[in-house]
Design a protein around this motif. Structure first.
Motif, PDB file in Angstrom:
ATOM      1  N   LEU A 299      65.313  64.251 -10.653  1.00 54.58           N
ATOM      2  CA  LEU A 299      66.280  64.202  -9.551  1.00 54.58           C
ATOM      3  C   LEU A 299      67.608  63.696 -10.092  1.00 54.58           C
ATOM      4  O   LEU A 299      67.669  62.602 -10.684  1.00 54.58           O
ATOM      5  CB  LEU A 299      65.799  63.281  -8.429  1.00 54.58           C
ATOM      6  N   VAL A 300      68.655  64.475  -9.901  1.00 51.93           N
ATOM      7  CA  VAL A 300      70.010  64.074 -10.297  1.00 51.93           C
ATOM      8  C   VAL A 300      70.767  63.721  -9.027  1.00 51.93           C
ATOM      9  O   VAL A 300      70.914  64.561  -8.125  1.00 51.93           O
ATOM     10  CB  VAL A 300      70.722  65.201 -11.060  1.00 51.93           C
ATOM     11  N   ILE A 301      71.219  62.477  -8.949  1.00 57.61           N
ATOM     12  CA  ILE A 301      71.945  61.999  -7.772  1.00 57.61           C
ATOM     13  C   ILE A 301      73.435  61.968  -8.125  1.00 57.61           C
ATOM     14  O   ILE A 301      73.913  61.052  -8.804  1.00 57.61           O
ATOM     15  CB  ILE A 301      71.463  60.600  -7.344  1.00 57.61           C
ATOM     16  N   GLY A 302      74.167  62.982  -7.714  1.00 62.73           N
ATOM     17  CA  GLY A 302      75.601  63.024  -7.978  1.00 62.73           C
ATOM     18  C   GLY A 302      76.359  62.293  -6.891  1.00 62.73           C
ATOM     19  O   GLY A 302      76.171  62.570  -5.702  1.00 62.73           O
ATOM     20  N   ILE A 303      77.199  61.355  -7.279  1.00 64.84           N
ATOM     21  CA  ILE A 303      77.984  60.580  -6.317  1.00 64.84           C
ATOM     22  C   ILE A 303      79.462  60.825  -6.590  1.00 64.84           C
ATOM     23  O   ILE A 303      79.996  60.392  -7.604  1.00 64.84           O
ATOM     24  CB  ILE A 303      77.665  59.074  -6.404  1.00 64.84           C
ATOM     25  N   GLY A 304      80.106  61.564  -5.706  1.00 67.21           N
ATOM     26  CA  GLY A 304      81.539  61.811  -5.848  1.00 67.21           C
ATOM     27  C   GLY A 304      81.903  62.607  -7.075  1.00 67.21           C
ATOM     28  O   GLY A 304      82.953  62.373  -7.668  1.00 67.21           O
ATOM     29  N   THR A 305      81.071  63.576  -7.466  1.00 65.87           N
ATOM     30  CA  THR A 305      81.378  64.385  -8.644  1.00 65.87           C
ATOM     31  C   THR A 305      81.480  65.853  -8.279  1.00 65.87           C
ATOM     32  O   THR A 305      80.826  66.325  -7.348  1.00 65.87           O
ATOM     33  CB  THR A 305      80.315  64.202  -9.745  1.00 65.87           C
ATOM     34  N   ARG A 306      82.308  66.580  -9.050  1.00 66.50           N
ATOM     35  CA  ARG A 306      82.501  68.020  -8.843  1.00 66.50           C
ATOM     36  C   ARG A 306      81.581  68.852  -9.731  1.00 66.50           C
ATOM     37  O   ARG A 306      81.585  70.072  -9.677  1.00 66.50           O
ATOM     38  CB  ARG A 306      83.947  68.407  -9.141  1.00 66.50           C
ATOM     39  N   TYR A 307      80.826  68.212 -10.636  1.00 69.64           N
ATOM     40  CA  TYR A 307      79.931  68.916 -11.556  1.00 69.64           C
ATOM     41  C   TYR A 307      80.691  69.952 -12.388  1.00 69.64           C
ATOM     42  O   TYR A 307      80.340  71.140 -12.401  1.00 69.64           O
ATOM     43  CB  TYR A 307      78.792  69.598 -10.795  1.00 69.64           C
ATOM     44  N   PHE A 310      81.977  70.363 -18.284  1.00 73.43           N
ATOM     45  CA  PHE A 310      81.774  69.284 -19.246  1.00 73.43           C
ATOM     46  C   PHE A 310      80.612  68.386 -18.806  1.00 73.43           C
ATOM     47  O   PHE A 310      79.850  67.892 -19.631  1.00 73.43           O
ATOM     48  CB  PHE A 310      83.053  68.458 -19.400  1.00 73.43           C
ATOM     49  N   THR A 311      80.483  68.177 -17.514  1.00 75.11           N
ATOM     50  CA  THR A 311      79.424  67.310 -17.002  1.00 75.11           C
ATOM     51  C   THR A 311      78.055  67.973 -17.108  1.00 75.11           C
ATOM     52  O   THR A 311      77.064  67.313 -17.463  1.00 75.11           O
ATOM     53  CB  THR A 311      79.712  66.949 -15.532  1.00 75.11           C
ATOM     54  N   THR A 312      77.973  69.251 -16.819  1.00 74.25           N
ATOM     55  CA  THR A 312      76.681  69.947 -16.783  1.00 74.25           C
ATOM     56  C   THR A 312      76.310  70.597 -18.112  1.00 74.25           C
ATOM     57  O   THR A 312      75.271  71.272 -18.191  1.00 74.25           O
ATOM     58  CB  THR A 312      76.683  71.035 -15.706  1.00 74.25           C
ATOM     59  N   GLY A 313      77.136  70.415 -19.151  1.00 71.53           N
ATOM     60  CA  GLY A 313      76.885  71.146 -20.386  1.00 71.53           C
ATOM     61  C   GLY A 313      76.904  72.647 -20.145  1.00 71.53           C
ATOM     62  O   GLY A 313      76.077  73.387 -20.671  1.00 71.53           O
ATOM     63  N   SER A 314      77.862  73.076 -19.330  1.00 66.74           N
ATOM     64  CA  SER A 314      77.975  74.488 -18.939  1.00 66.74           C
ATOM     65  C   SER A 314      76.636  75.019 -18.420  1.00 66.74           C
ATOM     66  O   SER A 314      76.199  76.115 -18.744  1.00 66.74           O
ATOM     67  CB  SER A 314      78.492  75.336 -20.104  1.00 66.74           C
ATOM     68  N   HIS A 315      75.978  74.188 -17.609  1.00 64.38           N
ATOM     69  CA  HIS A 315      74.695  74.514 -16.955  1.00 64.38           C
ATOM     70  C   HIS A 315      73.552  74.684 -17.953  1.00 64.38           C
ATOM     71  O   HIS A 315      72.642  75.491 -17.741  1.00 64.38           O
ATOM     72  CB  HIS A 315      74.829  75.741 -16.079  1.00 64.38           C
ATOM     73  N   THR A 316      73.591  73.900 -19.037  1.00 73.25           N
ATOM     74  CA  THR A 316      72.461  73.876 -19.973  1.00 73.25           C
ATOM     75  C   THR A 316      71.830  72.494 -20.078  1.00 73.25           C
ATOM     76  O   THR A 316      70.806  72.343 -20.744  1.00 73.25           O
ATOM     77  CB  THR A 316      72.906  74.290 -21.390  1.00 73.25           C
ATOM     78  N   LEU A 317      72.418  71.490 -19.443  1.00 72.87           N
ATOM     79  CA  LEU A 317      71.993  70.110 -19.691  1.00 72.87           C
ATOM     80  C   LEU A 317      70.728  69.723 -18.927  1.00 72.87           C
ATOM     81  O   LEU A 317      69.843  69.054 -19.471  1.00 72.87           O
ATOM     82  CB  LEU A 317      73.140  69.156 -19.341  1.00 72.87           C
ATOM     83  N   PHE A 318      70.625  70.114 -17.677  1.00 69.53           N
ATOM     84  CA  PHE A 318      69.509  69.667 -16.834  1.00 69.53           C
ATOM     85  C   PHE A 318      68.332  70.631 -17.037  1.00 69.53           C
ATOM     86  O   PHE A 318      68.199  71.639 -16.358  1.00 69.53           O
ATOM     87  CB  PHE A 318      69.950  69.598 -15.375  1.00 69.53           C
ATOM     88  N   GLU A 319      67.460  70.308 -17.999  1.00 69.97           N
ATOM     89  CA  GLU A 319      66.464  71.241 -18.509  1.00 69.97           C
ATOM     90  C   GLU A 319      65.126  71.188 -17.777  1.00 69.97           C
ATOM     91  O   GLU A 319      64.367  72.153 -17.822  1.00 69.97           O
ATOM     92  CB  GLU A 319      66.206  70.958 -19.992  1.00 69.97           C
ATOM     93  N   ARG A 320      64.805  70.082 -17.137  1.00 68.94           N
ATOM     94  CA  ARG A 320      63.452  69.911 -16.605  1.00 68.94           C
ATOM     95  C   ARG A 320      63.135  70.975 -15.549  1.00 68.94           C
ATOM     96  O   ARG A 320      63.908  71.193 -14.613  1.00 68.94           O
ATOM     97  CB  ARG A 320      63.318  68.518 -15.993  1.00 68.94           C
ATOM     98  N   PRO A 321      61.994  71.634 -15.663  1.00 69.81           N
ATOM     99  CA  PRO A 321      61.604  72.580 -14.607  1.00 69.81           C
ATOM    100  C   PRO A 321      61.487  71.856 -13.270  1.00 69.81           C
ATOM    101  O   PRO A 321      60.920  70.769 -13.180  1.00 69.81           O
ATOM    102  CB  PRO A 321      60.231  73.076 -15.085  1.00 69.81           C
ATOM    103  N   GLY A 322      62.049  72.461 -12.254  1.00 69.31           N
ATOM    104  CA  GLY A 322      61.953  71.872 -10.923  1.00 69.31           C
ATOM    105  C   GLY A 322      62.929  70.755 -10.649  1.00 69.31           C
ATOM    106  O   GLY A 322      62.855  70.111  -9.598  1.00 69.31           O
ATOM    107  N   VAL A 323      63.871  70.483 -11.567  1.00 66.74           N
ATOM    108  CA  VAL A 323      64.860  69.429 -11.318  1.00 66.74           C
ATOM    109  C   VAL A 323      65.632  69.757 -10.047  1.00 66.74           C
ATOM    110  O   VAL A 323      65.982  70.906  -9.778  1.00 66.74           O
ATOM    111  CB  VAL A 323      65.816  69.265 -12.518  1.00 66.74           C
ATOM    112  N   ARG A 324      65.881  68.744  -9.236  1.00 60.20           N
ATOM    113  CA  ARG A 324      66.628  68.914  -7.993  1.00 60.20           C
ATOM    114  C   ARG A 324      67.858  68.001  -7.999  1.00 60.20           C
ATOM    115  O   ARG A 324      67.933  67.044  -8.781  1.00 60.20           O
ATOM    116  CB  ARG A 324      65.760  68.599  -6.769  1.00 60.20           C
ATOM    117  N   PHE A 325      68.779  68.300  -7.094  1.00 61.73           N
ATOM    118  CA  PHE A 325      70.040  67.573  -7.028  1.00 61.73           C
ATOM    119  C   PHE A 325      70.241  67.008  -5.621  1.00 61.73           C
ATOM    120  O   PHE A 325      69.988  67.695  -4.627  1.00 61.73           O
ATOM    121  CB  PHE A 325      71.206  68.484  -7.403  1.00 61.73           C
ATOM    122  N   LEU A 326      70.678  65.776  -5.577  1.00 60.12           N
ATOM    123  CA  LEU A 326      71.061  65.118  -4.331  1.00 60.12           C
ATOM    124  C   LEU A 326      72.532  64.750  -4.479  1.00 60.12           C
ATOM    125  O   LEU A 326      72.891  63.976  -5.379  1.00 60.12           O
ATOM    126  CB  LEU A 326      70.212  63.866  -4.099  1.00 60.12           C
TER     127      LEU A 326
END
Length: 627
Positions: A299-307, A310-326
């Motif tokens: 679970l990634v809890i973003g607080i006041g971020t635009r994602y 650079f933050t997401t590693g161009s959408h390669t950083l959050f690797e875990r299957p089933g990862v969710r975002f709050l």
């Protein structure tokens, strides 16, 4: 019968601005604290005269470049937590178009600034006038229309009475925590000087409430369920934490739950570097600790971020299957990113609500998870120490060693400002923030030339604190002219000028994507036409001195430490100039810990580009869409 006062449009606007206020948490502040200006035929007889007429009500600052005036205003707004701002007035033509870059920077970073460019004649008594762009298919278009896409609100005041709704709408947007950014009121030069009988109510004090919207109960309940179900949650603190002044609420929430906190460039400092839950910067310029946690987070809890990429590693950083975002965000647009569960609320009120609900069952991550990230952070801190360390005081420093020398002398009162080049990466990875507002990185637009004028704005907002503008030679050459303003007004900023003879950051990027550092060095041309000859004999220290700044030259690590201490104690504008060595594997900053997508040539004959394309395709294959 309504009482009125006869004033010009420009006089009415200045008088109106002088009585606008914001209020948040019971604290009232003037919304427009001052006006920056460079005068020409498009504003000298209107706003120029009005600023003299009401000099006691509206302070004025003289700028040297229109873009840099906006940067100074943005620095002031950020340091003022967006509760106070500056206005910027220019003439028509180049003065107005020079605002565009600064306006884009303000809007991208959600920072308020009021732009008041002069415009061509509304009455068109002579057409065209000096500096007017003629548009054959549209008589009502001027160069000021370039500001429309980079403004959160735009209006052209073509009649005196139109100022009333335009000015009220401008204030509404500037004070709105979701909508704020650059606001433009284009002012035709003939209209500025026209007289009108204004209702006195227009000049009454007006308070604009800066809201703290609370979370919707249903969204809050879903958010609580998501956190309770998480085994490896990770918080990403963005700039919204600072804008909301939610740092204390975040610290309490992280301490209570044990959830680690990584930060974006805008969010760094949300926790002090020594807070037990702080794991440093995230993403392409982040720490190994934060990025490894991101790869394994459920679970990634973003607080006041635009994602951003650079933050997401161009959408390669959050690797875990089933990862969710709050996503706790005051703006619905950002709250729904990455198919996340939105929690649309002010960061501080949202954190308080989450903490209250989770506290009912004393939610806390496992002790083994806490031990894991704390041990990993300790290993990272050892890498930082190695980067900062300079065993020999008589050698030329590397860039990380320059930061290490600065780290030795600052305390929680110092403020560091940077925006572009290789410094943002080194600072995000290495800098140890000591206060919530020490780290001032403009990385939404990453605009070269921002640092020096922004430092002036920050110093105006925080006159009793040491304010450092950290600049490389590339960004210095973009916009050094506001040094004159600092000298003129006695604004004691400190400029740390690092000379590495070129665009070091883009040079490294160029090399990594097969560009072979082409066109990135500040050197003479060689026989083959490339810029690979001797370094240019440009003396930037002499340039700063010629603009009136005190300059301290440092050749070695020992010199640098002494110069930084002298500059910190100075009560006049002071520059520390140092040339750096190329970083090696021991003292250089650690390499990027996450990927960043910069497309590589799909076809090429040079081996460097062919190899770079092979690596690029491997990275692209790991990208995912979070749905």
């Amino acid at each position: 019968m309504t009482s009125t006062t006869r004033l010009t449009v420009a006089q009415a606007l200045v008088r109106f601005l002088s009585v606008q206020y914001t209020e948040r948490d019971g604290v009232r502040r003037r919304l427009i604290d001052a006006t920056w200006g460079i005068f020409g035929h498009g504003n000298v007889a209107g706003l120029g005269q009005a600023l003299i007429e009401y000099a006691d009500e509206m302070p004025y600052h003289q700028g040297r470049n229109e873009q840099s005036m906006v940067h100074a205003a943005v620095g002031y707004a950020r340091q003022s937590n967006r509760l106070a701002a500056h206005a910027v007035t220019t003439s028509i033509g180049p003065g107005a178009t020079n605002l565009v870059t600064g306006a884009a920077l303000a809007t991208i970073n959600h920072l308020p600034v009021l732009l008041l460019p002069g415009d061509t004649f509304a009455g068109r008594p002579a057409d065209p006038v000096l500096q007017q762009l003629e548009v054959p298919y549209a008589g009502d278009v001027s160069v000021n229309d370039c500001l429309r896409p980079v403004s959160k609100y735009f209006d052209r005041v073509t009649r005196p009475e139109a100022l009333i709704p335009a000015a009220l709408n401008a204030m509404r947007v500037l004070a709105d925590p979701v909508e704020t950014g650059a606001v433009t009121l284009a002012l035709p030069q003939d209209v500025q000087a026209e007289a009108y009988d204004w209702p006195d109510e227009f000049f009454a004090e007006r308070i604009w409430c800066v809201r703290r919207p609370a979370a919707d109960p249903a969204e809050l309940a879903e958010a609580v369920r998501a956190v309770r179900a998480a085994k490896r949650p990770l918080i990403i603190a963005g700039g919204g934490v600072h804008h909301s002044r939610a740092e204390a609420a975040l610290a309490e929430f992280a301490s209570a739950t044990g959830i680690p906190v990584a930060s974006t460039q805008a969010g760094k400092g949300s926790l002090n570097h020594d807070h037990p839950q702080d794991v440093g910067g995230i993403g392409h310029t982040g720490t190994a600790t934060a990025d490894e946690l991101a790869r394994l987070a459920d679970l990634v809890i973003g607080i006041g971020t635009r994602y951003t990429d650079f933050t997401t590693g161009s959408h390669t950083l959050f690797e875990r299957p089933g990862v969710r975002f709050l996503n706790l965000n005051i703006g619905a647009y950002d709250g729904h990113k990455l198919a996340g569960q939105p929690l649309i609320a002010d960061a501080r009120s949202g954190l308080a609500a989450l903490a209250g609900e989770l506290g009912r069952d004393a939610y806390r991550v496992t002790a083994s998870y806490i031990a894991e990230y704390r041990e990993d952070k300790e290993r990272w801190e050892q890498r930082v120490d190695a980067c900062y360390e300079a065993e020999e005081p008589d050698v030329r420093p590397t860039q990380p060693q320059v930061l290490g020398a600065l780290d030795e002398i600052v305390d929680e009162s110092d403020i560091l400002i940077n925006a572009a080049g290789s410094l943002p990466g080194d600072l995000h990875k290495l800098w140890r923030t000591r206060s919530f507002d020490q780290y001032h990185l403009e990385y939404g637009y990453s605009c070269m030339g921002y640092e020096i004028p922004a430092a002036i704005g920050v110093k105006l907002a925080a006159p009793d604190r040491p304010v450092w503008a950290l600049v490389g030679d590339g960004t210095y050459l973009m916009m050094p002219t506001e040094i004159v303003t600092a000298v003129q007004e006695g604004i004691a900023i400190k400029v740390l000028l690092i000379q590495n003879h070129g665009y070091a950051s883009i040079g490294g990027l160029s090399e990594s994507v097969g560009g072979e550092r082409f066109g990135t060095a500040y050197r003479h041309q060689a026989d083959d036409g490339t810029y690979t000859g001797a370094p240019l004999p440009v003396d930037l220290a002499a340039n700063a001195a010629s603009l009136g700044m005190r300059v301290l030259r440092a050749k070695t690590v020992g010199d640098l430490r002494e110069a930084l201490a002298v500059a910190r104690a100075a009560d006049t504008p002071t520059c520390v100039y140092v040339e750096t060595e190329t970083a090696d594997t021991v003292s250089g900053a650690p390499p990027a810990q996450a990927w960043w997508d910069v497309p590589v040539a799909a076809t090429a004959t040079r081996s460097s580009a062919v190899k770079a394309r092979e690596l690029y395709e491997r990275h692209v294959s790991t990208r995912r869409r979070h749905l």
